[in-house]
Design a protein around this motif. Structure first.
Motif, PDB file in Angstrom:
ATOM      1  N   GLN B 140       0.836  -1.208   0.000  1.00  0.00           N
ATOM      2  CA  GLN B 140       0.000   0.000   0.000  1.00  0.00           C
ATOM      3  C   GLN B 140       0.871   1.258   0.000  1.00  0.00           C
ATOM      4  O   GLN B 140       0.593   2.225  -0.703  1.00  0.00           O
ATOM      5  N   ILE B 141       1.921   1.214   0.829  1.00  0.00           N
ATOM      6  CA  ILE B 141       2.801   2.378   0.946  1.00  0.00           C
ATOM      7  C   ILE B 141       3.487   2.656  -0.387  1.00  0.00           C
ATOM      8  O   ILE B 141       3.505   3.793  -0.873  1.00  0.00           O
ATOM      9  N   GLU B 142       3.996   1.593  -1.000  1.00  0.00           N
ATOM     10  CA  GLU B 142       4.694   1.741  -2.275  1.00  0.00           C
ATOM     11  C   GLU B 142       3.764   2.305  -3.348  1.00  0.00           C
ATOM     12  O   GLU B 142       4.127   3.208  -4.099  1.00  0.00           O
ATOM     13  N   GLN B 143       2.557   1.764  -3.392  1.00  0.00           N
ATOM     14  CA  GLN B 143       1.562   2.214  -4.378  1.00  0.00           C
ATOM     15  C   GLN B 143       1.218   3.693  -4.161  1.00  0.00           C
ATOM     16  O   GLN B 143       1.244   4.500  -5.088  1.00  0.00           O
ATOM     17  N   THR B 144       0.910   4.046  -2.896  1.00  0.00           N
ATOM     18  CA  THR B 144       0.480   5.423  -2.596  1.00  0.00           C
ATOM     19  C   THR B 144       1.618   6.412  -2.835  1.00  0.00           C
ATOM     20  O   THR B 144       1.382   7.545  -3.252  1.00  0.00           O
ATOM     21  N   LEU B 145       2.843   5.963  -2.568  1.00  0.00           N
ATOM     22  CA  LEU B 145       4.016   6.821  -2.766  1.00  0.00           C
ATOM     23  C   LEU B 145       4.104   7.333  -4.207  1.00  0.00           C
ATOM     24  O   LEU B 145       4.533   8.458  -4.444  1.00  0.00           O
ATOM     25  N   THR B 146       3.620   6.528  -5.149  1.00  0.00           N
ATOM     26  CA  THR B 146       3.706   6.939  -6.555  1.00  0.00           C
ATOM     27  C   THR B 146       2.784   8.128  -6.854  1.00  0.00           C
ATOM     28  O   THR B 146       2.927   8.780  -7.883  1.00  0.00           O
ATOM     29  N   TYR B 147       1.820   8.423  -5.956  1.00  0.00           N
ATOM     30  CA  TYR B 147       0.923   9.571  -6.173  1.00  0.00           C
ATOM     31  C   TYR B 147       1.486  10.861  -5.550  1.00  0.00           C
ATOM     32  O   TYR B 147       0.931  11.926  -5.719  1.00  0.00           O
ATOM     33  N   CYS B 148       2.565  10.715  -4.770  1.00  0.00           N
ATOM     34  CA  CYS B 148       2.984  11.830  -3.904  1.00  0.00           C
ATOM     35  C   CYS B 148       4.114  12.661  -4.506  1.00  0.00           C
ATOM     36  O   CYS B 148       5.089  12.964  -3.833  1.00  0.00           O
ATOM     37  N   ASP B 149       3.978  13.023  -5.755  1.00  0.00           N
ATOM     38  CA  ASP B 149       4.989  13.837  -6.417  1.00  0.00           C
ATOM     39  C   ASP B 149       4.379  15.205  -6.729  1.00  0.00           C
ATOM     40  O   ASP B 149       3.346  15.288  -7.403  1.00  0.00           O
ATOM     41  N   PHE B 150       5.025  16.259  -6.235  1.00  0.00           N
ATOM     42  CA  PHE B 150       4.481  17.610  -6.434  1.00  0.00           C
ATOM     43  C   PHE B 150       4.486  18.003  -7.909  1.00  0.00           C
ATOM     44  O   PHE B 150       3.755  18.901  -8.322  1.00  0.00           O
ATOM     45  N   ASN B 151       5.311  17.306  -8.710  1.00  0.00           N
ATOM     46  CA  ASN B 151       5.370  17.641 -10.137  1.00  0.00           C
ATOM     47  C   ASN B 151       4.122  17.200 -10.901  1.00  0.00           C
ATOM     48  O   ASN B 151       3.963  17.532 -12.078  1.00  0.00           O
ATOM     49  N   TYR B 152       3.211  16.482 -10.239  1.00  0.00           N
ATOM     50  CA  TYR B 152       1.933  16.155 -10.855  1.00  0.00           C
ATOM     51  C   TYR B 152       1.001  17.366 -10.880  1.00  0.00           C
ATOM     52  O   TYR B 152      -0.104  17.293 -11.413  1.00  0.00           O
ATOM     53  N   PHE B 153       1.428  18.460 -10.262  1.00  0.00           N
ATOM     54  CA  PHE B 153       0.600  19.677 -10.233  1.00  0.00           C
ATOM     55  C   PHE B 153       1.266  20.729 -11.116  1.00  0.00           C
ATOM     56  O   PHE B 153       2.405  21.128 -10.865  1.00  0.00           O
ATOM     57  N   LEU B 154       0.572  21.147 -12.163  1.00  0.00           N
ATOM     58  CA  LEU B 154       1.112  22.169 -13.055  1.00  0.00           C
ATOM     59  C   LEU B 154       0.588  23.534 -12.617  1.00  0.00           C
ATOM     60  O   LEU B 154      -0.627  23.735 -12.510  1.00  0.00           O
ATOM     61  N   LEU B 155       1.528  24.437 -12.313  1.00  0.00           N
ATOM     62  CA  LEU B 155       1.139  25.763 -11.835  1.00  0.00           C
ATOM     63  C   LEU B 155       1.253  26.771 -12.983  1.00  0.00           C
ATOM     64  O   LEU B 155       2.314  26.903 -13.587  1.00  0.00           O
ATOM     65  N   ASP B 156       0.174  27.468 -13.279  1.00  0.00           N
ATOM     66  CA  ASP B 156       0.176  28.510 -14.322  1.00  0.00           C
ATOM     67  C   ASP B 156       0.013  29.864 -13.639  1.00  0.00           C
ATOM     68  O   ASP B 156      -1.084  30.218 -13.195  1.00  0.00           O
ATOM     69  N   GLU B 157       1.129  30.586 -13.567  1.00  0.00           N
ATOM     70  CA  GLU B 157       1.128  31.846 -12.821  1.00  0.00           C
ATOM     71  C   GLU B 157       0.265  32.915 -13.502  1.00  0.00           C
ATOM     72  O   GLU B 157      -0.392  33.711 -12.822  1.00  0.00           O
ATOM     73  N   GLN B 158       0.260  32.919 -14.845  1.00  0.00           N
ATOM     74  CA  GLN B 158      -0.518  33.942 -15.562  1.00  0.00           C
ATOM     75  C   GLN B 158      -2.015  33.763 -15.296  1.00  0.00           C
ATOM     76  O   GLN B 158      -2.725  34.696 -14.990  1.00  0.00           O
ATOM     77  N   ALA B 159      -2.459  32.526 -15.408  1.00  0.00           N
ATOM     78  CA  ALA B 159      -3.894  32.242 -15.275  1.00  0.00           C
ATOM     79  C   ALA B 159      -4.301  31.979 -13.824  1.00  0.00           C
ATOM     80  O   ALA B 159      -5.486  31.888 -13.527  1.00  0.00           O
TER      81      ALA B 159
END
Lengths: 132, 335
Positions: B140-159
């Motif tokens: 479970q830990i290994e599986q959930t760890l794959t979701y915990c990357d901040f790079n999965y969030f794209l930040l658009d400063e203009q919008a």
């Protein structure tokens, strides 16, 4: 009222004797400030749901059941210490928290919205870190 | 003395008393925000107004960043699927940008995207009970760890938008928002006072004497130090939110391997205190420093001009960034 009589300079309002009385008054105020807030020993303030629930002398042993909107906490004061003996909150952080005895130390039960803080004369303004 | 003089004398006396009392007496305000308690101590005129202003700012910030309040920016991001841009408030975006920098600089030790793991370990506010009858399995830990990357969030400063690239990714800004709130609160204090939110304190005006609580049951605080005008302090530790399972302590600071920091380490850090001129920074770094090795802490302390102390399980401690304090519990010893 005739306001012209309040013209200090012309009538020499501040006479020597008056100044002496003023000086005495100032002295009395300053001296009283030293005695007023510091006469008391340490005491615990208990806040429930954001309101002051009560103030308790640390020298008087007592057991309080505080019923807030979210639940209850049993706060114990004994041996000049304060701790939470029992609570119906999830987490039980307040019950696990060590007894507090120093001024500005706190025990908090976030789910039941209870805050216990020790007040009085102390040399620490605030605490950081936990310590269960 | 005639009666006018007596009147004037009395007026002066009352004024003097009120001025002097106004100078010396402080006012305290207590409450709850960001899932923790706060206290504000103010020594200034119109203290009530200042406190009301601070409370309003904190409540507004919580309304934007809470994981629990469904309409908040963060809750909306968390409940949204992939490729759907979510428009957020300016301060939410500011926090996300700061979070990104800390995430990158601390090699993911501070990670606002660790929330799926926090939930798996039941340390989130909605499922935390302080006790556990089981812990997650390694799978479970290994599986959930794959979701915990901040790079999965794209930040658009203009919008001012945030877009997720995987649906399972979730955010929690709880690691920096309390410190950020102390930053704002101190900017609102006009003369003298301080604010405590959870383990973070911000000082304005006179130098404050701050006690560092011992991380375990102890008769004395660990130490005392001076917090100057414009300085902030945060402490993190394995004592804040934890449970014991089969005599092992599991706490809420989850490291990059998916386990509570220090898990299986012989002598892990159990408490970290960080002082700097930004509350946001001390809040985020105190969490990251629970996870990072001492050498990396030293490097980041120099880079961010912060100082503090790490306390280890064997009661040894190490300072960084020339942190000066008075040790008040002699059971502890310097590394």
């Amino acid at each position: 009222m005739n306001t012209s009589k309040f013209n200090y300079t012309k009538q020499g309002y501040f006479k020597k004797a008056d100044l002496f009385i003023y000086a005495l008054l100032i002295l009395a105020v300053v001296v009283s400030l030293f005695f007023l807030p510091k006469g008391k020993g340490a005491y615990a303030e208990v806040y429930s749901d954001g309101k002051l629930y009560g103030v308790y002398d640390l020298n008087t042993d007592i057991e309080l059941k505080i019923e807030g909107e979210e639940g209850y906490n049993i706060v114990v004061i004994a041996d000049k210490k304060v701790w939470v003996k029992e609570a119906n909150c999830p987490g039980q952080d307040c019950v696990r928290h060590k007894a507090i005895s120093k001024v500005n130390q706190t025990i908090v039960c976030t789910p039941n919205r209870l805050i216990v803080i020790i007040k009085g004369k102390g040399d620490i303004d605030a605490y950081t870190g936990g310590g269960l | 003395m005639n009666y006018k003089k007596v009147t004037l004398t009395l007026i002066i006396a009352v004024l003097l008393t009120s001025i002097l009392l106004g100078c010396t007496q402080s006012k305290d305000y207590y409450g709850f925000v960001f899932g923790t308690s706060y206290s504000i101590r103010l020594q200034e005129r119109s203290a009530n107004k200042t406190a009301t202003g601070i409370k309003k700012v904190m409540d507004t910030l919580e309304g934007k960043t809470s994981t629990v309040i469904a309409q908040s920016d963060i809750a909306r991001i968390n409940s949204t699927g992939t490729n759907t841009p979510i428009t957020v408030a300016e301060d939410t975006f500011f926090l996300l940008k700061q979070a990104k920098e800390l995430y990158d600089k601390t090699s993911g030790a501070y990670n606002p995207a660790v929330f799926p793991l926090v939930k798996l370990w039941h340390f989130d506010p909605e499922s935390y009970t302080g006790v556990a009858s089981s812990i997650p399995t390694p799978q479970q830990i290994e599986q959930t760890l794959t979701y915990c990357d901040f790079n999965y969030f794209l930040l658009d400063e203009q919008a001012l938008t945030v877009t997720k690239t995987i649906a399972q990714a979730q955010l929690d800004l709880g690691g920096i928002v309390k410190g950020y709130a102390t930053d704002i609160a101190c900017s609102l204090i006009k003369k003298n006072g301080f604010i405590t939110i959870g383990g973070s304190i911000g000082a304005k005006g006179d130098t404050k004497r701050i006690g560092i609580q011992a991380p375990r049951i102890s008769s004395a605080p660990f130490g005392v130090f001076l917090l100057k005008d414009g300085e902030f302090v945060s402490s993190s530790g394995d004592y804040e939110r934890y449970y014991e399972y089969q005599s092992i302590r599991y706490h809420h600071i989850i490291a990059q391997n998916g386990y509570p920091s220090g898990h299986n380490l012989e002598n892990p850090a159990i408490s970290v205190t960080v002082v700097a001129n930004s509350g946001l920074l001390t809040d985020g770094l105190s969490t990251a420093f629970m996870i990072l090795p001492l050498a990396e802490i030293m490097g980041l302390a120099a880079e961010y001009n912060c100082k503090g102390v790490v306390i280890f399980a064997d009661k040894s401690f190490a300072t960084f960034g020339n942190f000066e304090f008075e040790l008040t519990d002699n059971e502890y010893f310097q590394v």
